[in-house]
Scaffold this motif. Structure first.
Motif, PDB file in Angstrom:
ATOM      1  N   GLU A 167      44.051  44.382  32.974  1.00  0.00           N
ATOM      2  CA  GLU A 167      44.066  43.754  34.294  1.00  0.00           C
ATOM      3  C   GLU A 167      43.832  44.767  35.409  1.00  0.00           C
ATOM      4  N   TYR A 168      44.006  46.045  35.089  1.00  0.00           N
ATOM      5  CA  TYR A 168      43.815  47.072  36.112  1.00  0.00           C
ATOM      6  C   TYR A 168      42.351  47.209  36.483  1.00  0.00           C
TER       7      TYR A 168
ATOM      8  N   ASP B  69      38.695  39.350  41.843  1.00  0.00           N
ATOM      9  CA  ASP B  69      39.844  39.675  40.987  1.00  0.00           C
ATOM     10  C   ASP B  69      39.617  39.192  39.549  1.00  0.00           C
TER      11      ASP B  69
ATOM     12  N   ASP C 172      46.094  49.051  31.086  1.00  0.00           N
ATOM     13  CA  ASP C 172      46.154  47.601  31.045  1.00  0.00           C
ATOM     14  C   ASP C 172      44.812  47.022  31.498  1.00  0.00           C
TER      15      ASP C 172
ATOM     16  N   SER D 102      38.952  40.309  35.802  1.00  0.00           N
ATOM     17  CA  SER D 102      39.141  41.518  34.998  1.00  0.00           C
ATOM     18  C   SER D 102      38.060  41.632  33.932  1.00  0.00           C
TER      19      SER D 102
ATOM     20  N   HIS E 263      52.422  42.769  32.737  1.00  0.00           N
ATOM     21  CA  HIS E 263      51.006  43.074  32.926  1.00  0.00           C
ATOM     22  C   HIS E 263      50.585  42.882  34.389  1.00  0.00           C
ATOM     23  N   SER E 264      51.526  42.531  35.225  1.00  0.00           N
ATOM     24  CA  SER E 264      51.193  42.377  36.641  1.00  0.00           C
ATOM     25  C   SER E 264      51.112  43.741  37.300  1.00  0.00           C
ATOM     26  N   SER E 265      50.513  43.780  38.461  1.00  0.00           N
ATOM     27  CA  SER E 265      50.363  45.049  39.185  1.00  0.00           C
ATOM     28  C   SER E 265      51.706  45.675  39.521  1.00  0.00           C
TER      29      SER E 265
ATOM     30  N   SER F  69      39.738  45.310  37.485  1.00  0.00           N
ATOM     31  CA  SER F  69      39.379  43.997  38.022  1.00  0.00           C
ATOM     32  C   SER F  69      38.504  44.166  39.249  1.00  0.00           C
TER      33      SER F  69
ATOM     34  N   ASP G 139      38.766  39.134  31.399  1.00  0.00           N
ATOM     35  CA  ASP G 139      38.318  37.806  31.834  1.00  0.00           C
ATOM     36  C   ASP G 139      36.839  37.595  31.512  1.00  0.00           C
TER      37      ASP G 139
ATOM     38  N   PHE H  70      46.975  33.678  29.954  1.00  0.00           N
ATOM     39  CA  PHE H  70      46.126  34.130  28.878  1.00  0.00           C
ATOM     40  C   PHE H  70      45.896  33.068  27.802  1.00  0.00           C
TER      41      PHE H  70
END
Length: 772
Positions: free
Chosen positions: A85-86, A93, A83, A95, A576-578, A88, A98, A147
């Motif tokens: 987002e991992y 924070d 993912d 990503s 998609h969250s931790s 980052s 981002d 997003f």
């Protein structure tokens, strides 16, 4: 956890097990690279995480972060099933995604403006490819919390890139110019434009791919024998769907790479003096995978091992000039997955195998068969829901007189009177998915039928087709069927309570046989959310699914993962969250791991019950989950396109990874015997057969010597020295129900004959044996 610690744990824990099963080749014959405790690809991802800069980006060649390397990094993460987002930054924070989103518009346009006229097409295509690789569906990007900016970037760039298309020439080009960067028509701009647009759910005109093919040199290469550009073009052509794996242009590229493979096993551009180049070899491997080849096969002389040999202790991959950029592009090959498996275009093509299974004759036209092999309402409902989720109107497909909705309407009376609450409810949900009225379908008011005919106030539950209290599936589908109307207050509270009471101590639900806790829980969560069930009960169900989530982020097989994903989305979970990432891999990435390159899905890759064949039910459930279509589909109305519109936008079929790809036969001869080898690639469903025959000297009758044994990338058979001495020729028959393909031929079976006589008569003891 700081970045260095995260990178260390990534290199130790990040076991990308789904990749060991998803290359376009023999699943059981996976090279050992990604089976090691610390695979080269895992170490490389850890290295990239350690190199991420404070602004979230990656710097390819040192200095500030750059968008090109970062966008390519997104592709690498997509191939890794990690993912975005991992990856980052620790302090802010931010990503990697981002960073790309934040800088995409500036990177893709001249400094003078951000209109379509200022666009650099190649850069736009690169950014779109990166974003499509980590968020495979437009829907998912749009609905995922936080997003909206990414969705906006995709919308702007894809729209402007289409405006850059010249219908007369077929080129994507603009007058933009800044420094050495130009928007003018070029091979690179065209390839990236095609790749970017087709990585999303879009398509490109045939004239666009024809423009690119017209630039091919006589040796099969592009841009004056540049292997990097040639591989990029091959990937773009195959991704477009306008060009098949057996097309002359693709075969010419394959031949070019066979002719130019180095003794090291890799490839390099002309300027490089190293034994091989990491960037080039990564791109070539990606092309070969998409073309349906298995680079692990002996026919390709060990390119994986060659590429892995370039990895340093830190995880960096490259030769003399190793850096972040070379590491990123090396991963395009090391992960052994074609881009077609991870980008958005996989879902539109998935409708093909669904439609291929539709009955087209007689009264059953428009239906799908169940496990009994006959037309089945439940199976048809599953197919219709999947088709509707891809924005195709099920009422417009099928035959002239029978669409799937016609078939279901013809069965509505029977379902209402004998189907039980589960089938009536499932039919109602399907009707809702198709955009029709559940209170007036086939002459039946389905919610009323559920309440009046299949609910028992005494038993406080919905009943199955035998009149008994139904299991969790019966209760769930009945509740979902009633929730298809606006007034959900008509759902009996007692039935909701009965379903909640079926919850096990661990928070799960079971089916009628006492099994399938994951699938059942995912289904129940959708029903309870639709019926405003008890929050604590729903929370316990969510907690159960979290407790049994596996190391790849999923739940063991495609169906269980799909049901879990839909249940969790219904419960409001951000997947998609931790909370839902396991070493960077989440449920969506896990679900895509069951996909084949042509859009089909398998139930499992390694199962004691069956080979990894295309599984229609797994495909239907996976499409629903990847679209995020939570039952009972009561959200905003989505306009469905007609079958005619679908056919005009649907891509041509992608290479079938179940077909067998070979490069002739190899018959090593020696006095000790005879070896028959057939190097191969593809054949993911493992149903190919290879057999051999010998023709004795002086005979006209071929003698069977049996079947060749399947091994790592090769079918082989060893024959004795006596067989070698007495045989004048060997005949090998290669067959596959999904077709066999070599450089020049395609067919259900191909036959190869090798003459041995001249060779063996030069061996003294053989000559004596024959003449005596």
């Amino acid at each position: 956890m700081n970045k260095r610690t995260r990178a260390r744990w990534l290199s130790i824990i990040l076991s990308v097990v789904m990749l060991a099963n998803l290359f376009v080749g023999s699943v059981s014959a996976m090279p050992s690279l990604s089976e090691t405790a610390e695979a080269p690809s895992d170490k490389a991802i850890a290295y990239l995480a350690d190199q991420q800069q404070t602004d979230g980006g990656l710097s390819g060649f040192g200095g500030d972060s750059d968008v090109a390397t970062s966008a390519l990094g997104l592709v690498a993460l997509g191939l890794a099933g990690v993912d975005p987002e991992y990856m980052s930054t620790d302090s802010t924070d931010i990503s990697l995604l981002d960073f790309v989103v934040n800088n995409a518009i500036t990177y893709t346009h001249e400094i003078t403006g951000t209109s379509a006229a200022n666009l650099f097409p190649g850069r736009a295509g690169l950014v779109l490819t990166g974003m499509a690789s980590v968020y495979p569906t437009f829907d998912e990007m749009y609905t995922a919390e936080g997003f909206a900016d990414a969705y906006s970037v995709i919308s702007q760039l894809s729209s402007q890139l289409r405006q850059a298309y010249d219908s007369e020439t077929g080129a994507y080009a603009t007058d933009a110019l800044e420094g050495w960067t130009s928007g003018a028509a070029s091979i690179s701009n065209q390839a990236w434009s095609i790749l970017g647009l087709t990585s999303l759910t879009g398509s490109v005109p045939v004239t666009a791919t024809n423009w690119l093919i017209d630039q091919q040199d006589v040796d099969g290469s592009f841009n004056y024998a540049d292997p990097d550009t040639t591989a990029l073009v091959g990937v773009a052509l195959l991704m477009s769907g306008n060009v098949g794996a057996d097309d002359a242009a693709i075969q010419a590229i394959v031949d070019y790479f066979q002719d130019t493979q180095l003794e090291s096993g890799g490839w390099r551009p002309s300027w490089d003096t190293d034994a091989l180049n990491a960037d080039t070899t990564g791109w070539v491997l990606q092309f070969l995978l998409m073309a349906g080849h298995d680079p692990a096969s002996p026919m390709w002389n060990g390119p994986y091992e060659a590429l892995a040999s370039l990895q340093g202790e830190s995880g960096i991959i490259g030769g003399t000039y190793a850096n972040v950029y070379s590491t990123v592009e090396a991963l395009f090959g090391l992960y052994e997955r074609p881009l077609t498996q991870i980008t958005a275009q996989n879902l539109p093509t998935s409708i093909r195998p669904i439609l291929a299974e539709m009955n087209t004759t007689g009264d059953d036209a428009g239906s799908w068969n169940g496990y009994s092999g006959t037309a089945d309402v439940g199976s048809t409902c599953d197919a219709v829901m999947a088709i509707a989720s891809t924005y195709v109107d099920p009422s417009t497909i099928g035959t002239v007189d029978h669409s799937p909705m016609d078939y279901l309407a013809s069965q509505a009376d029977t379902v209402a009177t004998t189907g039980g609450a589960s089938l009536v409810g499932k039919l109602a949900v399907t009707v809702k998915a198709a955009g029709l009225d559940t209170t007036s379908f086939g002459g039946q008011n389905l919610p009323e039928v559920l309440l009046n005919d299949w609910y028992s106030s005494t038993a406080r539950a919905f009943l199955d087709e035998y009149g008994a209290v139904g299991d969790s599936w019966v209760q769930s589908y009945a509740i979902l069927g009633m929730a298809t109307i606006t007034d959900t207050s008509t759902i009996p509270g007692a039935a909701i309570q009965t379903l909640e009471n079926m919850q096990q101590d661990d928070g799960s639900w079971l089916d009628g046989w006492g099994y399938s806790p994951i699938d059942s829980t995912g289904l129940v969560l959708q029903a309870l959310v639709a019926a405003d069930g008890t929050p604590s009960v729903i929370a316990d169900g969510v907690a159960y699914l979290k407790s049994v989530q596996e190391s790849d982020g999923g739940w063991g097989n495609a169906n269980s993962t799909s049901f879990a994903v839909l249940g969790l989305i219904a419960a409001g979970e951000d997947l998609h969250s931790s909370d839902w990432l396991v070493d960077g891999k989440g449920p969506i990435q896990a679900l895509y791991s069951f996909a084949k390159g042509d859009g089909a899905f398998v139930w499992m890759w390694e199962s004691e019950w069956s080979a990894p064949v295309d599984n229609l039910y797994a495909l239907e459930q996976s499409v629903l989950a990847l679209r995020g279509w939570v039952m009972p589909f009561t959200g905003a109305s989505i306009p469905l396109m007609t079958a005619e519109q679908m056919n005009s936008s649907l891509k041509s079929a992608l290479p079938d990874p179940d077909r067998l790809v070979i490069d002739g036969v190899d018959v090593p001869r020696s006095a000790s015997g005879l070896d028959i080898n057939v190097p191969f690639g593809s054949d993911l469903d493992e149903d190919a057969t290879v057999s051999a025959e010998l023709l004795p000297y002086g005979s006209t009758e071929w003698l069977s010597v049996g079947s060749l044994t399947r091994d790592t990338g090769v079918y082989s058979l060893h024959l004795s020295s006596l067989d070698a001495a007495t045989a004048s020729s060997v005949r090998v028959t290669v067959a596959d129900p999904d077709t066999v393909q070599d450089k020049t031929d395609v067919g259900s079976s191909l036959v190869y004959t090798v003459t041995l006589e001249e060779y063996y008569l030069t061996i003294p003891w053989v000559t004596n044996y024959v003449t005596d």
